[in-house]
Enzyme design. Structure first.
Site, short mmCIF file in Angstrom:
data_model
loop_
_atom_site.label_atom_id
_atom_site.label_comp_id
_atom_site.label_asym_id
_atom_site.label_seq_id
_atom_site.Cartn_x
_atom_site.Cartn_y
_atom_site.Cartn_z
N GLU A 78 26.99 97.61 -63.98
CA GLU A 78 27.24 99.05 -63.99
C GLU A 78 28.39 99.31 -64.94
OE1 GLU A 78 28.07 100.83 -60.12
OE2 GLU A 78 29.34 102.34 -61.06
N GLU A 119 34.46 108.98 -65.06
CA GLU A 119 34.42 109.10 -63.61
C GLU A 119 35.75 109.65 -63.12
OE1 GLU A 119 34.13 105.36 -61.44
OE2 GLU A 119 32.97 106.34 -59.87
#
Ligand SMILES: *[C@@H]1O[C@H](CO)[C@@H](O)[C@H](O)[C@H]1NC(C)=O
Ligand SMILES: *[C@@H]1O[C@H](CO)[C@@H](O)[C@H](O)[C@H]1NC(C)=O
Ligand SMILES: *[C@@H]1O[C@H](CO)[C@@H](O)[C@H](O)[C@H]1NC(C)=O
Length: 375
Positions: A196, A201
């Site tokens: 990932e 974020e």
């Protein structure tokens, strides 16, 4: 170097007459054998010394290997990139599947399908921009209400990738209490085996800036030499360690949320290749001309914001078959973990269920997404 013919543990022959104690200098002078003088050391002492030397060599080799990893650095030399995909304009959302299942990240959210998203205007594409937002129409008195979670969107690209140079034009990042937005890549059906890569974020008010993070299966460490401008957090990328914190890098305060948006956003560039994964964040007023000119060359961009070299992490085997994901989660594992320090009141599910006004800034607005690959 010349080596002595004497093996460890043997008393050198020229000392033997003294060792047996039949009349060396010291015997003659009447004193007992002095401990500091090798001529009087027993076989046991010589074995002990040999063991110490062997241990020292083993430690030396181990330290040497570690230091070698600390100082070595991958070859990020120039690759020749060709444009492969462009997601842009009114057809932007055609490049994605709308994820509608139960949120794997434990959010208090209902991810809607394409039809519902259009009906609620949660995805909206024009020639110029694509917008993805959280529903703000539903409040405590509505039917349905948001008492089991609020409507939002999670997009997963239909195309999957095994490497590439990804250029994301981001104009507005979502923020507000209860939000957990991300622009990232993974293979959802093979997580964390296929890795990932979190490019953008943040959570809640997003006042701490953008976080860039890898999550992997075991044996991927960033305790190595890196060349990056931003601040390293944890260095073990293993998703089963540190409560799945991953190996993150924290950007400056103005790299996400209102400060970032007020500057018109910018470009996120992520290069994923066998040598490593690097992320650059360019503010709107400092986008390199080779990006605008569609001939991007990371070798000219200087130090990355985040650098994840392959030195102690085999990038080629840890990252495969990733889709590009753009979503806005609500509450969820990461948000619950930081709620008390977020500056947000009440609790997350209460905000999501009852405060639609907390989500008026909870939208992504993006220009084009482009993927380049090396020949
Ligand atoms: C849908 O959302 C877009 C982007 O926020 C906005 O410009 C447009 O006016 C909205 N459409 C409707 C019908 O509300
Ligand atoms: C690649 O990812 C897609 C989407 O997650 C998945 O459906 C597919 O099974 C994966 N393929 C391989 C070879 O892992
Ligand atoms: C969250 O806040 C609401 C409203 O104050 C309250 O009813 C609920 O019990 C709280 N939930 C948790 C898990 O604390």
């Amino acid at each position: 170097m010349e080596r002595s013919s004497v093996k460890p543990g043997e008393i050198p022959s020229r000392y033997q007459e003294f060792a047996v104690g039949s009349g060396g200098d010291y015997q003659r002078s009447g004193s007992s054998a002095p401990a500091w003088d090798p001529r009087y050391w027993s076989k046991k002492v010589w074995i002990g010394i040999a063991v110490v030397i062997v241990i020292a060599i083993i430690i030396g080799v181990a330290v040497g290997v570690t230091q070698g990893k600390k100082s070595s650095y991958p070859d990020y030399s120039q690759l020749s990139y060709t444009l492969k995909d462009t997601f842009q304009g009114e057809t932007f959302f055609d490049n994605f599947n709308y994820f509608t299942g139960f949120d794997p990240a434990g959010g208090f959210v209902h991810y809607v399908d394409a039809g519902r998203a259009q009906q609620l205007n949660l995805t909206f594409a024009s020639q110029d921009a694509a917008v993805l937002k959280v529903d703000t129409s539903v409040g405590p008195g509505s039917n349905p209400d948001a008492s089991t979670g609020r409507f939002s969107v999670r997009l997963e690209s239909k195309n999957t990738y095994n490497n590439g140079l990804f250029i994301f034009d981001v104009r507005h990042t979502p923020f507000g209490c209860g939000t957990w937005p991300a622009l990232w890549l993974t293979d959802p059906s093979n997580w964390p085996k296929n890795g990932e890569i979190d490019v953008m974020e943040a959570t809640n008010k997003a006042s701490d800036g953008n976080q860039m993070t890898l999550h992997t299966s075991s044996d991927c460490s960033m305790s190595v030499k890196r060349k990056q401008t931003d601040k390293a957090l944890q260095t073990n990328c293993d998703a089963t360690k540190n409560s799945n914190a991953g190996c993150g890098v924290q950007g400056a305060d103005n790299t996400f949320g209102s400060a970032y948006n007020n500057n018109g956003g910018g470009i996120m560039a992520m290069e994923w290749r066998d040598a490593g994964i690097r992320v650059w964040q360019f503010a709107r007023n400092s986008i390199p001309s080779d990006i605008t000119g569609q001939k991007p060359d990371p070798s000219t961009w200087g130090e990355a914001a985040a650098d994840f070299p392959s030195t102690d992490c085999d990038v080629a085997s840890h990252f495969k078959n990733n889709s590009i994901i753009l979503n806005i989660d609500l509450c969820g594992d990461l948000v619950y973990g930081v709620w008390d320090s977020s500056g947000c009141s009440s609790n997350c599910t209460d905000i999501v269920a009852n405060n639609p006004q907390s989500f008026t800034n909870a939208y992504w607005e993006v220009g084009k997404f482009q993927v380049y690959q090396a020949l």
